[in-house]
Design an enzyme around this catalytic site. Structure first.
Site, PDB file in Angstrom:
ATOM      1  N   HIS A   1      -2.195  -3.753 -10.647  1.00  0.00           N
ATOM      2  CA  HIS A   1      -3.265  -2.849 -10.233  1.00  0.00           C
ATOM      3  C   HIS A   1      -4.813  -3.103 -10.804  1.00  0.00           C
ATOM      4  O   HIS A   1      -4.903  -3.796 -11.947  1.00  0.00           O
ATOM      5  CB  HIS A   1      -3.074  -1.531 -10.756  1.00  0.00           C
TER       6      HIS A   1
ATOM      7  N   LEU B   1       0.820  -1.240  -0.144  1.00  0.00           N
ATOM      8  CA  LEU B   1      -0.137  -0.026  -0.140  1.00  0.00           C
ATOM      9  C   LEU B   1       0.934   1.038   0.062  1.00  0.00           C
ATOM     10  O   LEU B   1       0.164   2.508  -0.295  1.00  0.00           O
ATOM     11  CB  LEU B   1      -1.033  -0.061   1.190  1.00  0.00           C
TER      12      LEU B   1
HETATM   13  C1  GRF Z   1      -4.854  -6.824  -5.550  1.00  0.00           C
HETATM   14  O1  GRF Z   1      -6.188  -6.524  -5.909  1.00  0.00           O
HETATM   15  C2  GRF Z   1      -3.996  -6.037  -6.380  1.00  0.00           C
HETATM   16  O2  GRF Z   1      -4.458  -5.435  -7.663  1.00  0.00           O
HETATM   17  C3  GRF Z   1      -3.863  -4.747  -5.563  1.00  0.00           C
HETATM   18  O3  GRF Z   1      -4.167  -5.204  -4.216  1.00  0.00           O
HETATM   19  C4  GRF Z   1      -4.797  -6.257  -4.124  1.00  0.00           C
HETATM   20  C5  GRF Z   1      -4.019  -7.261  -3.416  1.00  0.00           C
HETATM   21  O4  GRF Z   1      -4.718  -8.684  -3.413  1.00  0.00           O
HETATM   22  N1  GRF Z   1      -2.579  -3.845  -5.854  1.00  0.00           N
HETATM   23  P1  GRF Z   1      -3.912  -9.688  -2.812  1.00  0.00           P
HETATM   24  O5  GRF Z   1      -3.258  -9.436  -1.431  1.00  0.00           O
HETATM   25  O6  GRF Z   1      -3.030 -10.068  -3.668  1.00  0.00           O
HETATM   26  O7  GRF Z   1      -4.977 -10.918  -2.708  1.00  0.00           O
END
Ligand code: GRF
Length: 203
Positions: free
Chosen positions: A109, A90
């Site tokens: 993304h 994040l």
């Molecule tokens: C995903 O939707 C990705 O695109 C975004 O954050 C989310 C992470 O999901 N950047 P995960 O932890 O990989 O399940």
């Protein structure tokens, strides 16, 4: 074999797909390290199940942001990391890391960039915005990470059809399936050195 660090802040389903792709020899690099932003995230359980080393990096554990950034970079160097894949990380990646790993950091993304990206556009916010826009298509994008949110060169992208019945939750579900498909493909393109960084927008 080239070594990849995955950065995650959440459940880690994309991280899991990268681990599976390596196991199934779809990626010719080693997922060598997980950098986790917290000690209680799902991605750590996944790292344990694949026997992948992990380190927790929380900026509040350090005296200053500079100290945090320099320790993180040192950790990457100590682990001989060649590439970085952000998988639900994040925080903005600081320029010290972007510069040290120029064109070697990718992010996934959950929308079709350059739309529905930028600061504050993460997780459910993205799918809510897509739903509110009324668009009947969404998708996922893998891009190179530079010092701005979601602005680096796009290296892989796939769309998914939406229906009138879709909600932000069902859009997220559809998009996640696309993410899981294209992220390992994009990482393989990167580690194979098949990307043409001379390509410019509009060409
Ligand atoms: C995903 O939707 C990705 O695109 C975004 O954050 C989310 C992470 O999901 N950047 P995960 O932890 O990989 O399940």
């Amino acid at each position: 074999m080239k070594r990849v660090a995955v950065f995650a802040s959440g459940r880690g389903s994309n991280f899991e797909q990268l681990c599976l792709a390596q196991k199934n020899k779809k990626i010719s690099a080693e997922i060598a390290l997980l950098i986790a932003s917290n000690s209680d995230i799902g991605a750590i359980d996944i790292a344990k199940s694949f026997a992948i080393p992990f380190r927790v990096f929380k900026s509040s554990d350090y005296d200053s942001l500079d100290e945090y950034r320099s320790q993180l970079l040192t950790c990457l160097k100590d682990n001989k990391i060649d590439f970085i894949a952000l998988a639900g990380w994040l925080k903005l990646i600081h320029s010290s890391i972007v510069n040290a790993y120029k064109n070697r950091i990718i992010n996934i993304h959950p929308a079709l960039l350059p739309f529905f990206g930028g600061k504050g556009m993460y997780g459910a916010h993205v799918h809510q915005a897509v739903w509110e826009s009324g668009m009947l298509v969404s998708g996922a994008t893998v891009h190179i990470v530079d010092a701005e949110y979601d602005r680096g060169m796009i290296i892989r992208q796939q769309s998914v059809q939406l229906d009138f019945e879709d909600t932000p939750v069902s859009i997220a579900r559809k998009v996640l399936q696309i993410e899981h498909k294209i992220y390992p493909e994009a990482l393989q393109l990167l580690v194979e050195g098949k990307l043409n960084f001379q390509r410019r927008k509009g060409k």
